[in-house]
Design an enzyme around this catalytic site. Structure first.
Site, PDB file in Angstrom:
ATOM      1  CE  LYS A   1       8.765  -0.029  13.117  1.00  0.00           C
ATOM      2  NZ  LYS A   1       8.961  -1.252  12.296  1.00  0.00           N
TER       3      LYS A   1
ATOM      4  CE1 TYR B   1       7.043  -4.418  16.151  1.00  0.00           C
ATOM      5  CE2 TYR B   1       8.788  -3.492  17.512  1.00  0.00           C
ATOM      6  CZ  TYR B   1       7.955  -3.424  16.404  1.00  0.00           C
ATOM      7  OH  TYR B   1       8.038  -2.346  15.553  1.00  0.00           O
TER       8      TYR B   1
ATOM      9  CG  PHE C   1      12.449 -10.758  12.495  1.00  0.00           C
ATOM     10  CD1 PHE C   1      11.695  -9.865  13.248  1.00  0.00           C
ATOM     11  CD2 PHE C   1      11.785 -11.584  11.600  1.00  0.00           C
ATOM     12  CE1 PHE C   1      10.317  -9.787  13.112  1.00  0.00           C
ATOM     13  CE2 PHE C   1      10.400 -11.519  11.450  1.00  0.00           C
ATOM     14  CZ  PHE C   1       9.667 -10.613  12.221  1.00  0.00           C
TER      15      PHE C   1
ATOM     16  NE  ARG D   1      -0.542  -2.605   8.371  1.00  0.00           N
ATOM     17  CZ  ARG D   1       0.428  -3.323   8.936  1.00  0.00           C
ATOM     18  NH1 ARG D   1       0.958  -2.954  10.103  1.00  0.00           N
ATOM     19  NH2 ARG D   1       0.881  -4.408   8.361  1.00  0.00           N
TER      20      ARG D   1
ATOM     21  CB  THR E   1       6.750  -5.470   6.297  1.00  0.00           C
ATOM     22  OG1 THR E   1       5.406  -5.668   6.750  1.00  0.00           O
ATOM     23  CG2 THR E   1       7.708  -5.545   7.469  1.00  0.00           C
TER      24      THR E   1
ATOM     25  NE  ARG F   1       6.731   0.042   7.312  1.00  0.00           N
ATOM     26  CZ  ARG F   1       5.972  -0.886   7.868  1.00  0.00           C
ATOM     27  NH1 ARG F   1       5.148  -1.607   7.116  1.00  0.00           N
ATOM     28  NH2 ARG F   1       6.035  -1.102   9.168  1.00  0.00           N
TER      29      ARG F   1
ATOM     30  CG  ASN G   1       9.820  -1.228   8.703  1.00  0.00           C
ATOM     31  OD1 ASN G   1       9.948  -0.702   9.806  1.00  0.00           O
ATOM     32  ND2 ASN G   1       9.087  -2.299   8.503  1.00  0.00           N
TER      33      ASN G   1
ATOM     34  CG  HIS H   1       4.103   0.026  14.777  1.00  0.00           C
ATOM     35  ND1 HIS H   1       4.028  -1.338  14.576  1.00  0.00           N
ATOM     36  CD2 HIS H   1       3.004   0.355  15.510  1.00  0.00           C
ATOM     37  CE1 HIS H   1       2.938  -1.807  15.184  1.00  0.00           C
ATOM     38  NE2 HIS H   1       2.306  -0.793  15.754  1.00  0.00           N
TER      39      HIS H   1
ATOM     40  CD  GLU I   1       0.089  -2.208  17.956  1.00  0.00           C
ATOM     41  OE1 GLU I   1       0.619  -3.202  17.432  1.00  0.00           O
ATOM     42  OE2 GLU I   1      -0.140  -1.153  17.322  1.00  0.00           O
TER      43      GLU I   1
HETATM   44  P1  IDP Z   1       4.514  -4.491  10.000  1.00  0.00           P
HETATM   45  O1  IDP Z   1       5.366  -3.493  10.772  1.00  0.00           O
HETATM   46  O2  IDP Z   1       4.430  -4.124   8.535  1.00  0.00           O
HETATM   47  O3  IDP Z   1       3.180  -4.745  10.627  1.00  0.00           O
HETATM   48  P2  IDP Z   1       5.352  -7.081  11.041  1.00  0.00           P
HETATM   49  O4  IDP Z   1       5.357  -8.348  10.272  1.00  0.00           O
HETATM   50  O5  IDP Z   1       4.309  -6.896  12.091  1.00  0.00           O
HETATM   51  O6  IDP Z   1       5.329  -5.875   9.987  1.00  0.00           O
HETATM   52  O7  IDP Z   1       6.800  -6.957  11.705  1.00  0.00           O
HETATM   53  C1  IDP Z   1       7.048  -6.013  12.727  1.00  0.00           C
HETATM   54  C2  IDP Z   1       8.381  -5.367  12.456  1.00  0.00           C
HETATM   55  O8  IDP Z   1       9.410  -6.352  12.567  1.00  0.00           O
HETATM   56  C3  IDP Z   1       8.561  -4.797  11.051  1.00  0.00           C
HETATM   57  O9  IDP Z   1       7.988  -3.517  10.895  1.00  0.00           O
HETATM   58  C4  IDP Z   1      10.059  -4.771  10.907  1.00  0.00           C
HETATM   59  O10 IDP Z   1      10.658  -3.681  11.612  1.00  0.00           O
HETATM   60  C5  IDP Z   1      10.439  -6.085  11.623  1.00  0.00           C
HETATM   61  N1  IDP Z   1      10.515  -7.210  10.679  1.00  0.00           N
HETATM   62  C6  IDP Z   1       9.492  -7.841  10.061  1.00  0.00           C
HETATM   63  N2  IDP Z   1       9.907  -8.848   9.285  1.00  0.00           N
HETATM   64  C7  IDP Z   1      11.261  -8.861   9.413  1.00  0.00           C
HETATM   65  C8  IDP Z   1      12.294  -9.693   8.860  1.00  0.00           C
HETATM   66  O11 IDP Z   1      12.055 -10.618   8.079  1.00  0.00           O
HETATM   67  N3  IDP Z   1      13.577  -9.392   9.245  1.00  0.00           N
HETATM   68  C9  IDP Z   1      13.885  -8.381  10.105  1.00  0.00           C
HETATM   69  N4  IDP Z   1      12.943  -7.587  10.657  1.00  0.00           N
HETATM   70  C10 IDP Z   1      11.641  -7.818  10.310  1.00  0.00           C
HETATM   71 MG    MG Z   2       2.712  -5.647  12.447  1.00  0.00          MG
END
Ligand code: IDP
Ligand code: MG
Length: 141
Positions: free
Chosen positions: A9, A49, A57, A85, A91, A102, A112, A115, A126
């Site tokens: 990212k 997304y 967000f 993962r 996350t 992370r 973070n 992905h 994807e």
């Molecule tokens: P993941 O990347 O661990 O699968 P997801 O819940 O799929 O997590 O969320 C996708 C991306 O959205 C996250 O990697 C992060 O960049 C962003 N994200 C997730 N939750 C939040 C939040 O509560 N606030 C801001 N950004 C978030």
């Molecule tokens: Mg995800």
């Protein structure tokens, strides 16, 4: 063989961490079968997304993911999705297990670093967004 989409990212690109993150994933024994750089536009970000469309967000996430070029990769191997993962960690970097990508490199829950697809089925969808079939390579590792 199972594949997973990995994105380095913008926050990681901007801190020179692409090689380090790819190195960690190669170190799991996974085979790098596709790799490119791109600057995600809003349309691609919205598709990638889409499951988060309704989240508060979402607008911020779209702005962030298209704020700088990223590296996109496909890794292949048995259990690739789960392995990646685990190596990425939770996350929210503050909650990610010590030694995960992370925990080591993530800045906050949005920025973070990386992905990784969350299931083999999601991975297939994807990967199709980012790579054509002839961009995915077959070789012996
Ligand atoms: P993941 O990347 O661990 O699968 P997801 O819940 O799929 O997590 O969320 C996708 C991306 O959205 C996250 O990697 C992060 O960049 C962003 N994200 C997730 N939750 C939040 C939040 O509560 N606030 C801001 N950004 C978030
Ligand atoms: Mg995800």
């Amino acid at each position: 063989m199972e594949m997973s989409l990995v994105l380095i990212k913008p926050d990681a690109m901007e801190r020179g961490l692409a090689g380090t993150i790819i190195c960690r994933l190669e170190g799991l024994g996974l085979k790098l079968v596709a790799l490119k750089m791109l600057h995600m536009d809003k349309a691609l970000a919205e598709r990638h997304y889409a499951p988060h469309r309704e989240k508060p967000f979402f607008p911020s996430l779209l702005a962030y993911i298209s704020s700088a070029p990223i590296a996109a990769a496909v890794f292949e191997g048995e259990g690739a999705v789960e392995l990646i993962r685990k190596a990425m960690g939770a996350t929210d970097p503050a909650r990610a297990e010590a030694g995960t990508i992370r925990a080591d490199f993530g800045l906050d829950i949005e920025h973070n670093a990386v992905h990784g697809s969350d299931s083999p089925a999601t991975a297939e969808e994807e990967i199709r967004l980012f790579f054509s079939e002839d961009e995915i390579y077959n070789y012996h590792r």
